[in-house]
Design an enzyme around this catalytic site. Sequence first.
Site, PDB file in Angstrom:
ATOM      1  N   GLY A  57       1.025  -1.066  -0.089  1.00 40.89           N
ATOM      2  CA  GLY A  57      -0.093  -0.176   0.134  1.00 40.89           C
ATOM      3  C   GLY A  57       0.873   1.116  -0.089  1.00 40.89           C
ATOM      4  N   PHE A 148       0.580  -2.405   9.216  1.00 37.27           N
ATOM      5  CA  PHE A 148      -0.601  -1.607   8.009  1.00 37.27           C
ATOM      6  C   PHE A 148      -1.527  -1.897   7.209  1.00 37.27           C
ATOM      7  CE2 PHE A 148       3.768  -0.942   7.061  1.00 37.27           C
ATOM      8  CZ  PHE A 148       3.994   1.172   7.599  1.00 37.27           C
ATOM      9  N   SER A 192      -2.920   6.859  13.930  1.00 40.25           N
ATOM     10  CA  SER A 192      -3.330   8.108  13.820  1.00 40.25           C
ATOM     11  C   SER A 192      -3.874   9.070  14.354  1.00 40.25           C
ATOM     12  CB  SER A 192      -4.595   7.063  12.676  1.00 40.25           C
ATOM     13  OG  SER A 192      -5.548   8.754  11.984  1.00 40.25           O
ATOM     14  N   ALA A 193      -3.749  10.428  14.472  1.00 42.93           N
ATOM     15  CA  ALA A 193      -4.460  10.954  14.699  1.00 42.93           C
ATOM     16  C   ALA A 193      -5.349  11.527  14.983  1.00 42.93           C
ATOM     17  CB  ALA A 193      -3.530  12.823  14.204  1.00 42.93           C
ATOM     18  N   TYR A 239     -13.810   4.673  11.992  1.00 40.64           N
ATOM     19  CA  TYR A 239     -12.406   4.165  11.645  1.00 40.64           C
ATOM     20  C   TYR A 239     -11.907   5.003  12.962  1.00 40.64           C
ATOM     21  CZ  TYR A 239      -7.839   5.681   9.936  1.00 40.64           C
ATOM     22  OH  TYR A 239      -6.670   5.947   9.810  1.00 40.64           O
ATOM     23  N   LYS A 243      -9.332   2.727  15.844  1.00 43.39           N
ATOM     24  CA  LYS A 243      -7.646   2.927  15.910  1.00 43.39           C
ATOM     25  C   LYS A 243      -7.837   3.470  17.282  1.00 43.39           C
ATOM     26  CE  LYS A 243      -5.830   2.973  11.652  1.00 43.39           C
ATOM     27  NZ  LYS A 243      -4.607   1.240  11.591  1.00 43.39           N
ATOM     28  N   ASN A 289      -8.791  10.600   0.078  1.00 44.03           N
ATOM     29  CA  ASN A 289      -8.214  11.821   0.814  1.00 44.03           C
ATOM     30  C   ASN A 289      -7.765  13.054  -0.013  1.00 44.03           C
ATOM     31  OD1 ASN A 289      -6.614   8.564   1.654  1.00 44.03           O
ATOM     32  ND2 ASN A 289      -7.172  10.655   3.184  1.00 44.03           N
ATOM     33  N   LEU A 290      -7.235  14.083   0.356  1.00 41.47           N
ATOM     34  CA  LEU A 290      -6.970  15.131  -0.280  1.00 41.47           C
ATOM     35  C   LEU A 290      -6.054  14.845  -1.713  1.00 41.47           C
ATOM     36  CD1 LEU A 290      -7.565  18.760  -1.008  1.00 41.47           C
ATOM     37  CD2 LEU A 290      -5.487  18.313   1.187  1.00 41.47           C
ATOM     38  N   ARG A 385     -16.993  17.896   4.875  1.00 41.07           N
ATOM     39  CA  ARG A 385     -17.043  16.793   5.095  1.00 41.07           C
ATOM     40  C   ARG A 385     -17.524  15.783   6.220  1.00 41.07           C
ATOM     41  NH1 ARG A 385     -12.546  13.677   2.122  1.00 41.07           N
ATOM     42  NH2 ARG A 385     -11.232  14.106   4.696  1.00 41.07           N
ATOM     43  N   GLY A 387     -17.094  14.229   9.986  1.00 41.19           N
ATOM     44  CA  GLY A 387     -16.506  13.483  10.571  1.00 41.19           C
ATOM     45  C   GLY A 387     -15.213  14.095  10.654  1.00 41.19           C
TER      46      GLY A 387
END
Length: 429
Positions: A57, A148, A192-193, A239, A243, A289-290, A385, A387
């Site tokens: 990934g 991952f 994740s943050a 999600y 985490k 994702n951006l 968006r 969340g």
Amino acid sequence: MGSPRQSEESSPFEALSPIDLDTPATEISTLFDDTLDNLLSDLPVDDQYILVTGGLGFIGSHTTLELLKAGYSVIIIDDLSNSYQDVFDRIQQLAFQFHESNGTEMPSLKMYRHDYRDTVSLRELLHQYRLPSRWGSPKSKVGGVIHFAAHKAVEESIRNPLKYYANNVSGLIDFVGTLGEYGIKTFIFSSSATVYGTLANSGIPLKEELCVHRQGIFKNDDGSEVVLQPGCTGITNPYGRTKWMCEAILADLAYSDPEWTIVALRYFNPIGCDESGKLGEDPKGIPTNLFPVIVKVITGQSDQLHMFGTDWDTEDGTAIRDFIHVTDLARGHIAALNTANEGKLQENFRTFNLGTGHGHSVLEVVSAMETVSSKSIPRTAAGRRQGDVGSCVATAARSHNELAWKTEKTIVDACRDICNFLGVSGRSS
Ligand code: UD1
């Protein structure tokens, strides 16, 4: 886009898969297996592998490459659900070139194509890497695991939470249980943050102590002490909860068994790609994702970028994130692994932010990408968006001090490397 991709039919994988499917997992005996003992007796004890789930990934492939460059042999488990098999060849080629030009030896790289939750295949794999251990605990040539493999789309997790809890949480429980049976107890977890939830909106950089899993005392810079309570505040989506739950489970596991050494790395927003332009972010399906969305616009596959939220409490109204170059992020894993293996972690479950410590707005990075690529990125303001949070920026002090790691690359580097991956003639600085 990028270098041409092989068709799945021309896969080199069957040839690469070293699994002996005839080995019945149920007949494994870790104590008295003379055949295996004889087989392994010729192998050097320091011939160690790092097992990487999701190693093809976006973050996994860059980390695998950095592991190989650092001299680690790697075993990848990947089911290709969100990656492509030719990434394997590209990693191998880049690592080979690196070692050839440095006059160093190319470590081993192996790939097993299956779901990390497929415990039967996992046992077969781990069985092959056992080390002789007639008495006492089982031993393995797998010296550590970087995990991952997980689902990561925030919106999808809101629509289909059970998919996330099953894969990310239940899968992890079975996985670490099996690893433990084989004596593999060094574990680096992709967190994740997002575990900071709406604390991110406070506008202050996020310290690891804002989300802990055991009660503890924290000393502020001024020397005052704060009692830390386990828990989290305002996680905005399933999600993110997966985490947080995984971190909590791993913290409990480490507490219950001091043989485990577990690091949870809290990623901020990884962007960019390897400077060779041979590896990149290439998710299957519609990207959310951006940067992958920006790429779609630059390559003409999408008309425009929808900027989700232009009314956040920030200077230009768009959300602020701590964008970190994926190669820096990948090297953070090597730093964590080294620190863990050197026995230098302060506790046997430790969390670290992997971020730059600096925030940039969505509009700023879109402009940076326009400048570097010399292409305009049509965009339109859209509603927030579900969340999302308005701001999410790391404090990087703990990673700097305890992992001896810091970021080296900039947003412009990331944009240039993406242009390289896309074959878009971007500016070099
Ligand atoms: C989210 C998670 C993060 C997770 C990552 C993985 C939170 C707070 N963050 O990151 O933990 O690791 O997903 O997928 O849950 N944007 C647009 N237009 C687009 C796409 C994105 O404006 O088409 C904006 C988003 O609204 C956001 C910023 O860009 O403000 C970054 O978005 P994205 O790249 O999806 O990452 P996060 O949402 O920050």
